[in-house]
Design a protein around this motif. Sequence first.
Motif, PDB file in Angstrom:
ATOM      1  N   UNK A   1       0.951  -1.132   0.153  1.00 20.62           N
ATOM      2  CA  UNK A   1      -0.079  -0.039  -0.149  1.00 20.62           C
ATOM      3  C   UNK A   1       0.956   1.409  -0.084  1.00 20.62           C
ATOM      4  N   UNK A   2       1.933   1.213   0.895  1.00 21.17           N
ATOM      5  CA  UNK A   2       2.875   2.526   0.691  1.00 21.17           C
ATOM      6  C   UNK A   2       3.640   2.659  -0.486  1.00 21.17           C
ATOM      7  N   UNK A   3       3.826   1.658  -1.010  1.00 24.33           N
ATOM      8  CA  UNK A   3       4.771   1.732  -2.222  1.00 24.33           C
ATOM      9  C   UNK A   3       3.795   2.166  -3.419  1.00 24.33           C
ATOM     10  N   UNK A   4       2.559   1.563  -3.568  1.00 21.08           N
ATOM     11  CA  UNK A   4       1.698   1.984  -4.670  1.00 21.08           C
ATOM     12  C   UNK A   4       1.162   3.374  -4.199  1.00 21.08           C
ATOM     13  N   UNK A   5       1.203   4.002  -3.116  1.00 20.08           N
ATOM     14  CA  UNK A   5       0.893   5.482  -2.876  1.00 20.08           C
ATOM     15  C   UNK A   5       2.066   6.315  -3.516  1.00 20.08           C
ATOM     16  N   UNK A   6       3.446   5.978  -3.115  1.00 19.09           N
ATOM     17  CA  UNK A   6       4.226   6.578  -3.567  1.00 19.09           C
ATOM     18  C   UNK A   6       4.418   6.663  -5.196  1.00 19.09           C
ATOM     19  N   UNK A   7       4.114   5.395  -5.919  1.00 21.69           N
ATOM     20  CA  UNK A   7       4.045   5.486  -7.212  1.00 21.69           C
ATOM     21  C   UNK A   7       3.047   6.407  -7.886  1.00 21.69           C
ATOM     22  N   UNK A   8       1.965   6.531  -7.033  1.00 19.23           N
ATOM     23  CA  UNK A   8       1.002   7.458  -7.876  1.00 19.23           C
ATOM     24  C   UNK A   8       1.056   9.000  -7.533  1.00 19.23           C
ATOM     25  N   UNK A   9       2.126   9.251  -6.494  1.00 21.09           N
ATOM     26  CA  UNK A   9       2.273  10.487  -6.274  1.00 21.09           C
ATOM     27  C   UNK A   9       1.284  11.338  -6.113  1.00 21.09           C
ATOM     28  N   UNK A  10       0.149  10.796  -5.068  1.00 17.20           N
ATOM     29  CA  UNK A  10      -0.831  11.393  -4.868  1.00 17.20           C
ATOM     30  C   UNK A  10      -0.776  12.305  -3.552  1.00 17.20           C
ATOM     31  N   UNK A  11       0.260  12.195  -2.917  1.00 15.10           N
ATOM     32  CA  UNK A  11       0.619  13.014  -1.630  1.00 15.10           C
ATOM     33  C   UNK A  11       0.297  12.194  -0.583  1.00 15.10           C
ATOM     34  N   UNK A  12      -0.446  12.543   0.638  1.00 12.65           N
ATOM     35  CA  UNK A  12      -0.195  11.809   1.807  1.00 12.65           C
ATOM     36  C   UNK A  12      -0.877  10.590   1.523  1.00 12.65           C
ATOM     37  N   UNK A  13      -0.508   9.483   2.391  1.00 14.86           N
ATOM     38  CA  UNK A  13      -0.943   8.148   2.127  1.00 14.86           C
ATOM     39  C   UNK A  13      -2.491   8.019   2.778  1.00 14.86           C
ATOM     40  N   UNK A  14      -3.350   7.047   2.258  1.00 16.77           N
ATOM     41  CA  UNK A  14      -4.524   6.900   2.693  1.00 16.77           C
ATOM     42  C   UNK A  14      -4.257   5.245   3.466  1.00 16.77           C
ATOM     43  N   UNK A  15      -5.329   5.128   4.485  1.00 14.16           N
ATOM     44  CA  UNK A  15      -5.230   3.823   5.017  1.00 14.16           C
ATOM     45  C   UNK A  15      -6.656   3.032   4.790  1.00 14.16           C
ATOM     46  N   UNK A  16      -6.467   1.860   4.351  1.00 10.06           N
ATOM     47  CA  UNK A  16      -7.477   1.049   4.144  1.00 10.06           C
ATOM     48  C   UNK A  16      -7.181  -0.448   4.503  1.00 10.06           C
ATOM     49  N   UNK A  17      -6.297  -0.490   5.590  1.00  6.58           N
ATOM     50  CA  UNK A  17      -5.908  -1.937   5.981  1.00  6.58           C
ATOM     51  C   UNK A  17      -6.466  -2.281   7.047  1.00  6.58           C
ATOM     52  N   UNK A  18      -7.697  -3.139   6.887  1.00  2.00           N
ATOM     53  CA  UNK A  18      -8.425  -3.369   8.092  1.00  2.00           C
ATOM     54  C   UNK A  18      -7.926  -4.530   8.934  1.00  2.00           C
ATOM     55  N   UNK A  19      -6.862  -5.069   8.542  1.00  2.00           N
ATOM     56  CA  UNK A  19      -6.119  -6.366   8.903  1.00  2.00           C
ATOM     57  C   UNK A  19      -5.493  -5.641  10.217  1.00  2.00           C
ATOM     58  N   UNK A  20      -5.086  -4.255  10.081  1.00  2.00           N
ATOM     59  CA  UNK A  20      -4.583  -3.734  11.331  1.00  2.00           C
ATOM     60  C   UNK A  20      -5.459  -3.330  12.448  1.00  2.00           C
ATOM     61  N   UNK A  21      -6.485  -3.162  12.129  1.00  5.84           N
ATOM     62  CA  UNK A  21      -7.667  -3.022  13.325  1.00  5.84           C
ATOM     63  C   UNK A  21      -7.788  -4.629  13.957  1.00  5.84           C
ATOM     64  N   UNK A  22      -7.678  -5.764  12.914  1.00  5.96           N
ATOM     65  CA  UNK A  22      -7.784  -7.009  13.740  1.00  5.96           C
ATOM     66  C   UNK A  22      -6.673  -7.277  14.542  1.00  5.96           C
ATOM     67  N   UNK A  23      -5.550  -6.675  14.146  1.00  6.80           N
ATOM     68  CA  UNK A  23      -4.247  -6.854  15.007  1.00  6.80           C
ATOM     69  C   UNK A  23      -4.687  -5.900  16.393  1.00  6.80           C
TER      70      UNK A  23
END
Length: 443
Positions: A81-103
Motif C-alpha cells: 500500500x505504501x509503495x503504490x501510494x508513492x508510485x501514484x504521487x498523490x501526496x499523503x497516504x490513505x489507510x484501508x488496511x482493516x487487517x491492522x484493526x484486527x491486530x
Amino acid sequence: MPATETSPAAESQAHAAGRSAWRDVPPIQVRQFAALAMEEVPALAQDILREIRAEYPGLPVVLDDSGEPMALIGIRRALEGFVQQLASQEGRPRYHLEVFQEFGRGEGLHGRSLDSLQAIYRLGVRLAWRRLAEIGQQIEIPPPAMYELAEAGFEYLDGLVDQSVRGYAEAAAREAGERLRLQRKLMELLLAERRPEGGGAHGVLAGPLPGSGQGAASGPGHASLGNGLGERAARVGWQLPERVAVGVLLRPAREAVAPAVGQGVLLDMEAEQPRMVVPDPDAAGRPELLRRAMAGWSGAIGPPVPLADAAKSLRWAEAAVRLMERGLLPAGEVLHCTEHTEALVLLQPEELIEDLARRCLAPLAHCGPAHGRRLAETLLAWLETRGGAPEVAARLGVHPQTVRYRLRQIRELWGDEIDDPDRRFELELVLRARRLRGQLGRA
C-alpha cells in the motif's frame, strides 16, 4: 547518497512554499523506485516478520484460512500500500488496511496493551526504511525527496497505529460490555429469592436481624446455590466469598459516574437504584475503601450474611432506602443497616406496629393531642429509665413534681396493666416507634 546542491535552507524554503520534493522527482525515477521496492516486498516482509519474532518471541502466530501467518499478510499489504501510494504521487497516504484493526482487536481480546504492538510497528518501519533508503540511493533519488519519503513513512505508521487503536478500542468496549452483562446475570442469580426447604414465607423480618451475628455457621453455603453461580462467577473472575453485604444506592445525579468500588465489588449501574454486592464486607480495609468510594453518594448497605442469603441483605438495604426517602433515616450518605437496627425493626412492619399502638395507647384517646403527647413522652422515659420521678424529670428536662403528676395520671389510665411486663414491653415498643417517626420528642 550522491551529493546534491540542495541546501537545508533551500529545502526549508521549498517546504514553506508548499512544494513537494517527492513530486519533483522525475516520473521515470519514481516508477523505477516503485518497481524495485515492489519486487522487494515479499522478501522484505519475511525479513521484518523474522526480526519481529526474534525481538518478541512470545508473540502468538495466527494463521489465515490458507495457513499463512496473518502478521505476514499485514506486513506485506502495508508495504504494498505504501509503495503504490508513492508510485501514484498523490501526496499523503490513505489507510484501508482493516487487517491492522484486527491486530488491535487481537491485542485487546488477549488482554495485552497496545505498547508492544506499537513497538513492533516501529521496528517494522525502521527495517523497511533501511531497505527503501538503499533503493533510493541505488537509483539516485535526491536526499530531500528521501527525507520526505521518511516523513511519509512515519505518517503511514501513525495511520496503521490509528487503525489498531480503533480495533483495540472496539474489542475493549465489546469485552467490557460482555463483562457487565455477565456480571448483571451473576448478580441476578445471586440476589434471587430462595425458599427454605419445606416451604415457609420469606418476610423482611425472616432470619437473623441485622448485626445479630447469627447464621454464619449454619448458613446453607455455596453448595445450595447450585453450579450455575460458580460458573458465572468464574466467567467474570469473581471468587465466591463466604459472606456478602448488598447495597442499594441513590444516584446523586442522573449522569453520575459509577463509584470506584474496586474490582472485587459487583456493581450494577443499569438499575434505577444501582445495586452492589460487597464480598467479605468485614475484611480489613474494606469498610474504609467503600467509605472513600461512596463519597457523594447515598444509599444503604445491608447486613453481612452468608453468600446464599444475599437476597436477605438486599431486602434490608431496600427497606433502609425507603425509610431514607421518607426522611426517617439520615440521607446524604451510604449508611450501614447494622448501625440502624432499631429503626429498621420498628419502622418496617408499619401496619403491625400501628395496630399494636392503637390497642396499647387506647387510654390516651380522650386526653387531647398535646396532653396525650406529654403523657406518652413521660411514659416512655419512665419505661426506659425504670427510675423514679427525679430520673424521669432529668431525662425530660421538667420539674420532678410535674413528672409525679403525670405518672399518677398514667397509672389511672392503665391501671394494674402498667405493672404487667408484657404490656410494658409493648408500650415501649410502640412508643419508641413513634419517637423514631418524629411523633414524640427525643429525650
